[in-house]
Write a protein that holds these residues in place. Structure first.
Motif, PDB file in Angstrom:
ATOM      1  N   ASN B 120       0.842  -1.197   0.000  1.00 53.64           N
ATOM      2  CA  ASN B 120       0.000   0.000   0.000  1.00 53.64           C
ATOM      3  C   ASN B 120       0.875   1.244   0.000  1.00 53.64           C
ATOM      4  O   ASN B 120       2.026   1.211   0.435  1.00 53.64           O
ATOM      5  N   SER B 121       0.285   2.334  -0.451  1.00 52.62           N
ATOM      6  CA  SER B 121       1.011   3.600  -0.364  1.00 52.62           C
ATOM      7  C   SER B 121       0.325   4.491   0.659  1.00 52.62           C
ATOM      8  O   SER B 121      -0.788   4.216   1.085  1.00 52.62           O
ATOM      9  N   VAL B 122       1.025   5.524   1.067  1.00 58.16           N
ATOM     10  CA  VAL B 122       0.439   6.550   1.924  1.00 58.16           C
ATOM     11  C   VAL B 122       0.653   7.861   1.188  1.00 58.16           C
ATOM     12  O   VAL B 122       1.754   8.125   0.705  1.00 58.16           O
ATOM     13  N   ASN B 123      -0.392   8.633   1.046  1.00 58.21           N
ATOM     14  CA  ASN B 123      -0.268   9.866   0.269  1.00 58.21           C
ATOM     15  C   ASN B 123      -0.035  11.068   1.173  1.00 58.21           C
ATOM     16  O   ASN B 123      -0.763  11.281   2.138  1.00 58.21           O
ATOM     17  N   ALA B 248       5.647   1.316   5.152  1.00 57.41           N
ATOM     18  CA  ALA B 248       5.250  -0.040   5.554  1.00 57.41           C
ATOM     19  C   ALA B 248       3.827   0.060   6.102  1.00 57.41           C
ATOM     20  O   ALA B 248       3.595   0.063   7.300  1.00 57.41           O
ATOM     21  N   ALA B 249       2.881   0.182   5.181  1.00 52.60           N
ATOM     22  CA  ALA B 249       1.485   0.425   5.576  1.00 52.60           C
ATOM     23  C   ALA B 249       0.584  -0.705   5.105  1.00 52.60           C
ATOM     24  O   ALA B 249      -0.547  -0.491   4.692  1.00 52.60           O
ATOM     25  N   GLY B 250       1.096  -1.887   5.123  1.00 52.15           N
ATOM     26  CA  GLY B 250       0.279  -3.036   4.767  1.00 52.15           C
ATOM     27  C   GLY B 250       0.279  -3.351   3.286  1.00 52.15           C
ATOM     28  O   GLY B 250       0.933  -2.661   2.484  1.00 52.15           O
ATOM     29  N   LEU B 271      -7.778  -8.666   6.333  1.00 54.94           N
ATOM     30  CA  LEU B 271      -6.909  -9.451   5.458  1.00 54.94           C
ATOM     31  C   LEU B 271      -6.460  -8.661   4.228  1.00 54.94           C
ATOM     32  O   LEU B 271      -5.941  -9.243   3.277  1.00 54.94           O
ATOM     33  N   GLY B 272      -6.700  -7.348   4.224  1.00 57.14           N
ATOM     34  CA  GLY B 272      -6.134  -6.519   3.154  1.00 57.14           C
ATOM     35  C   GLY B 272      -7.130  -5.973   2.162  1.00 57.14           C
ATOM     36  O   GLY B 272      -6.753  -5.287   1.232  1.00 57.14           O
ATOM     37  N   GLY B 273      -8.432  -6.272   2.318  1.00 59.87           N
ATOM     38  CA  GLY B 273      -9.427  -5.700   1.411  1.00 59.87           C
ATOM     39  C   GLY B 273     -10.219  -6.760   0.680  1.00 59.87           C
ATOM     40  O   GLY B 273     -10.655  -7.751   1.268  1.00 59.87           O
ATOM     41  N   MET B 274     -10.412  -6.542  -0.643  1.00 61.99           N
ATOM     42  CA  MET B 274     -11.197  -7.485  -1.428  1.00 61.99           C
ATOM     43  C   MET B 274     -10.396  -8.769  -1.654  1.00 61.99           C
ATOM     44  O   MET B 274      -9.241  -8.724  -2.077  1.00 61.99           O
ATOM     45  N   VAL B 275     -11.022  -9.888  -1.376  1.00 58.27           N
ATOM     46  CA  VAL B 275     -10.385 -11.194  -1.623  1.00 58.27           C
ATOM     47  C   VAL B 275     -11.413 -12.109  -2.286  1.00 58.27           C
ATOM     48  O   VAL B 275     -12.612 -11.911  -2.113  1.00 58.27           O
ATOM     49  N   PRO B 276     -10.959 -13.094  -3.045  1.00 57.63           N
ATOM     50  CA  PRO B 276     -11.917 -14.050  -3.588  1.00 57.63           C
ATOM     51  C   PRO B 276     -12.465 -14.916  -2.451  1.00 57.63           C
ATOM     52  O   PRO B 276     -11.705 -15.352  -1.572  1.00 57.63           O
ATOM     53  N   TRP B 277     -13.784 -15.149  -2.484  1.00 63.09           N
ATOM     54  CA  TRP B 277     -14.341 -16.083  -1.514  1.00 63.09           C
ATOM     55  C   TRP B 277     -13.671 -17.448  -1.722  1.00 63.09           C
ATOM     56  O   TRP B 277     -13.371 -17.837  -2.846  1.00 63.09           O
ATOM     57  N   HIS B 278     -13.410 -18.156  -0.628  1.00 63.11           N
ATOM     58  CA  HIS B 278     -12.844 -19.503  -0.750  1.00 63.11           C
ATOM     59  C   HIS B 278     -13.263 -20.351   0.435  1.00 63.11           C
ATOM     60  O   HIS B 278     -13.591 -19.835   1.499  1.00 63.11           O
ATOM     61  N   ASP B 279     -13.250 -21.664   0.221  1.00 63.76           N
ATOM     62  CA  ASP B 279     -13.576 -22.557   1.335  1.00 63.76           C
ATOM     63  C   ASP B 279     -12.282 -23.063   1.975  1.00 63.76           C
ATOM     64  O   ASP B 279     -11.187 -22.629   1.610  1.00 63.76           O
TER      65      ASP B 279
END
Lengths: 106, 363
Positions: B120-123, B248-250, B271-279
């Motif tokens: 990630n960036s920080v602006n 170092a912002a994730g 967990l960092g935002g959008m992720v694919p659903w998984h089992d």
């Protein structure tokens, strides 16, 4: 900037053959197989390109080929990601202005 | 069109582990990576890993990488490097551009996507100046390429990446002038934080970077104290003499390929935002597509390897390569190892976030 010659975990910098690269018309040495960005950081180059509208300088940001901030014109081809492109003998590397200009006839 | 049983995308810790497990089970595996060398971000991890012996704790990431590559060699896994995956079609067809010149379609019975994550960036004013970079970028430069991107560093963020990279910058010969942490508390594991503190690096909690200045490159950074509403407190600004600012912002999972393929998305801030659903078997909403590692939620290399093993085993099992009983045993063992990694103060939250994803049913 400098190369890390001695390292407490990684040991001494392994010896590798050097290659010659041309950076903005000037001949420089690089370690064979290293990334262009690493070679340029080792020579102390401060910026890699300037933006098209405000001519702001840019350098590496992510270092792993994702962000495209470090792109330069390499052998006449603009927008080459220098952090994941290895140097080659005789490679011509140029600070890119804006989107750059294609110089190579394909 | 070429055909393979399992195509694994990304040869980092997750993808390598997935390819190994699937190949060991008997499946014909093709492992592709866009870089010219396999290993992903493992080879810049020169510190010793955490966990138990099962998770190769005490071993440096760089040595784990070497070990995984040797195993892949021994199993004669087919590896395509300089191979960029541009898309997945019909839930099966992997479109790959090899060596920037040749377009190839590979029909896969199972696909395991292990594309990892990006920093990630920080602006802030001046954030685009050369010399401002991801902490991981600095780590790549010093440990992989053996060049110092700067001599005087400000680290933004005190999580594990922030403190580990700070220590490695010191090892590489740089001077880390300060670590700022916006939260009122430090974020990293005690053992890494203590090493940096012992080396004399000042930590500033409830502080952030306000501005970077310089003509062609960073020449100074201004830091400032923030209040409990995260607003800068006037009069607390300090100007630091630095030439490098590491962020170092994730990280954010690299999900584009999975989402473009049609995998159902889900939001998991922890967990960092959008992720694919998984089992639990690492299968997505598309039965032929599995995921493993940071794409499924940002964690650590050790969890990425476990998820890779789970995905590889499950993909091979779904192709009929693993006997039912063996799969049950293997599945439970992998689950146990992951539970062990997701324990303790930091792990429990990740464990809960993962459980929340899997509790949602799909299909």
């Amino acid at each position: 900037m400098q190369r890390i010659i001695e390292h407490p975990v990684l040991g001494p910098l392994p010896e590798v053959p050097m290659v010659k690269i041309i950076v903005d018309g000037e001949q420089m040495e690089a370690r064979e197989g290293e990334m262009i960005a690493a070679a340029l950081i080792a020579t102390g180059k401060k910026y890699f390109r300037k933006t098209i509208k405000t001519h702001e300088p840019r350098g590496i940001y992510c270092g792993i080929g994702r962000c495209t901030d470090c792109v330069m014109t390499v052998n006449g081809i603009p927008n080459v990601r220098t952090c994941i492109t290895p140097v080659e003998e005789g490679m011509v590397i140029e600070t890119q202005m804006g989107y750059g200009v294609w110089k190579q006839e394909q | 069109m070429e055909e393979r049983e399992v195509v694994v995308i990304g040869a980092g810790p997750a993808g390598l582990s997935a390819a190994l497990e699937a190949a060991r089970s008997g499946a014909h595996v093709l492992l592709v990576d866009e870089n010219s060398k396999p290993g992903g971000q493992l080879f810049k991890q020169i510190h010793k890993f955490f966990g138990s012996r099962d998770h190769r704790a005490g071993v440096r990431g760089i040595d784990i990488g070497t070990q995984l590559l040797e195993e892949a060699d021994a199993l004669r896994i087919e590896v395509w490097l300089d191979a960029e995956v541009c898309g997945i079609f019909n839930q099966r067809d992997v479109w790959i551009v090899r060596n920037k010149e040749k377009s190839v379609n590979v029909r896969a019975q199972r696909i395991i996507i292990a594309t990892g994550a990006v920093e990630n960036s920080v602006n802030f004013p001046g954030w685009s100046l050369p010399g401002v970079m991801g902490a991981g970028a600095a780590q790549t430069m010093i440990n992989l390429h053996r060049v110092l991107p700067g001599y005087k560093v400000l680290m933004v963020g005190s999580g594990n990446v922030g403190v580990i990279v700070s220590y490695q910058l010191l090892q590489a010969g740089a001077d880390v002038k300060a670590i700022v942490e916006a939260a009122p508390r430090l974020g990293g594991y005690g053992v890494h934080t203590a090493k940096v503190r012992r080396a004399g690096v000042p930590f500033h909690t409830s502080h952030t970077v306000l501005e970077a200045r310089g003509t062609d490159h960073v020449e100074s950074a201004t830091i400032v104290q923030i209040d409990d509403k995260w607003q800068p407190i006037p009069g607390t600004e300090k100007v630091l003499d630095v030439d490098t600012i590491c962020i170092a912002a994730g990280l954010t999972p690299l999900v584009e390929l999975a989402f473009a393929a049609g995998c159902e998305p889900l939001y998991s801030p922890l967990l960092g935002g959008m992720v694919p659903w998984h089992d639990a078997s690492m299968c997505t909403s598309i039965p032929s597509i599995y995921i493993a590692g940071d794409i499924s939620g940002v964690e650590e290399a050790s969890t990425a390897m476990e998820e890779g093993r789970m995905a590889g085993l499950s993909a091979a099992h779904s192709l009929g390569y693993v006997a039912e009983h063996d799969y049950e045993v293997g599945f439970k063992a992998a689950e146990q190892r992951m539970l062990a990694l997701r324990s303790g103060l930091f792990g429990q939250k990740r464990r809960d976030a993962k459980a929340a994803i899997m509790a949602q049913t799909r299909g």
